[in-house]
Design a protein around this motif. Structure first.
Motif, short mmCIF file in Angstrom:
data_model
loop_
_atom_site.label_atom_id
_atom_site.label_comp_id
_atom_site.label_asym_id
_atom_site.label_seq_id
_atom_site.Cartn_x
_atom_site.Cartn_y
_atom_site.Cartn_z
N SER A 157 15.51 62.88 38.32
CA SER A 157 14.67 63.56 39.40
C SER A 157 14.03 62.61 40.39
N ASN A 158 14.21 61.27 40.36
CA ASN A 158 13.67 60.59 41.42
C ASN A 158 14.83 60.38 42.56
N GLU A 159 15.94 60.82 42.20
CA GLU A 159 17.14 60.81 43.43
C GLU A 159 16.96 62.37 44.11
N GLU A 160 16.53 63.21 43.23
CA GLU A 160 16.30 64.79 43.84
C GLU A 160 15.18 64.90 44.60
N ARG A 161 14.04 63.94 43.91
CA ARG A 161 12.73 64.08 44.61
C ARG A 161 12.89 63.42 46.18
N ASP A 162 13.68 62.38 46.48
CA ASP A 162 13.86 61.78 47.58
C ASP A 162 14.65 62.85 48.48
N ARG A 163 15.49 63.41 47.91
CA ARG A 163 16.10 64.36 48.72
C ARG A 163 15.38 65.71 49.11
N VAL A 164 14.40 66.04 48.07
CA VAL A 164 13.73 67.16 48.55
C VAL A 164 12.51 66.45 49.83
#
Length: 263
Positions: free
Chosen positions: A231-238
């Motif tokens: 989720s940390n990686e996806e949060r950065d993308r968002v």
């Protein structure tokens, strides 16, 4: 007042921290009330300033029929003794002990989610926090219900009126920060801060992009609620896509403006 000592900078320019000096809307509310009271009294509509003030006070929540939920009434058997009940009546609202879908317009809720709030949401009745009532009393003016969702009810920025089209980034930032200023800060509520951010970003994206921005906010909030390595990686993308759509400078300044006050 022409003094700028309390705001720290002159009107129309940013301070060292990047914040705009904005007038307190509460002062405009007070001025509006005083003008109406003076008009009612001087025109003979009311026999005294006291009566004119009382009439203005009772008109704040005129035609509002409400019930209380979520533990706001300390003595349910004698609700008329409770502070919130008396406050609402002093503003002209009609308070009721039981829900009745034929005339109830508002459910005012405390900290707990209740059956009355669930029913209000389902039936399209306003479900608001106690701050909606408190701020109406403070400002002598009925507040926008969508700015005061009951605890557990997610606010809906799409219900707000459309924003004006402004040519420059600076004008958009100033308008966005003024809009945020009008939205109450209720404690350290993360959902409330998220709502204030969403409202501000509407000044930087057009109607066609707003659904995408709103969906990104929803996704970011979901990822924040359940953090893990993925989720940390996806949060950065968002966050990167939000920054691209809104603009790095604009997003940074409105994030700063919506930070909860530190004590």
């Amino acid at each position: 007042s022409s003094s700028s000592s309390s705001s720290g900078s002159s009107s129309g320019s940013g301070s060292a921290s990047g914040r705009f000096a904005m007038p307190d809307p509460t002062l405009m509310d007070v001025l509006r009330v005083l003008r109406r009271v003076h008009l009612d009294w001087s025109s003979g509509g009311e026999e005294s300033a006291d009566r004119a003030l009382d009439a203005q006070r009772k008109g704040v929540l005129d035609k509002v029929h409400l019930v209380f939920a979520g533990g706001l009434l300390e003595t349910p058997d004698h609700p008329e003794r409770c502070a919130f009940w008396r406050l609402a009546e002093s503003l002209g609202a009609q308070c009721h002990r039981k829900w009745d879908a034929t005339f109830i317009t508002h459910v005012v809720a405390g900290e707990k989610r209740s059956g009355s709030v669930e029913r209000a949401v389902k039936e399209g009745v306003h479900a608001v926090s106690k701050e909606w009532l408190l701020h109406a009393a403070q400002r002598w003016c009925k507040q926008r219900e969508e700015l005061y969702p009951a605890p557990g009810v997610l606010p809906d920025p799409s219900r707000l009126p459309p924003v004006p089209s402004l040519p420059s980034v600076e004008q958009r930032i100033k308008a966005a920060l003024m809009a945020v200023k009008l939205i109450p800060v209720v404690g350290q509520n993360g959902e409330q801060r998220d709502f204030r951010l969403r409202v501000a970003t509407r000044y930087f994206v057009g109607p066609a992009l707003w659904p995408r921005v709103n969906a990104l906010f929803d996704r970011f909030q979901a990822l924040e609620s359940n953090p893990n390595e993925t989720s940390n990686e996806e949060r950065d993308r968002v966050l990167k896509e939000l920054t691209r759509l809104v603009g790095d400078d604009a997003l940074g300044r409105i994030v700063s403006a919506t930070e909860p006050p530190t004590t």
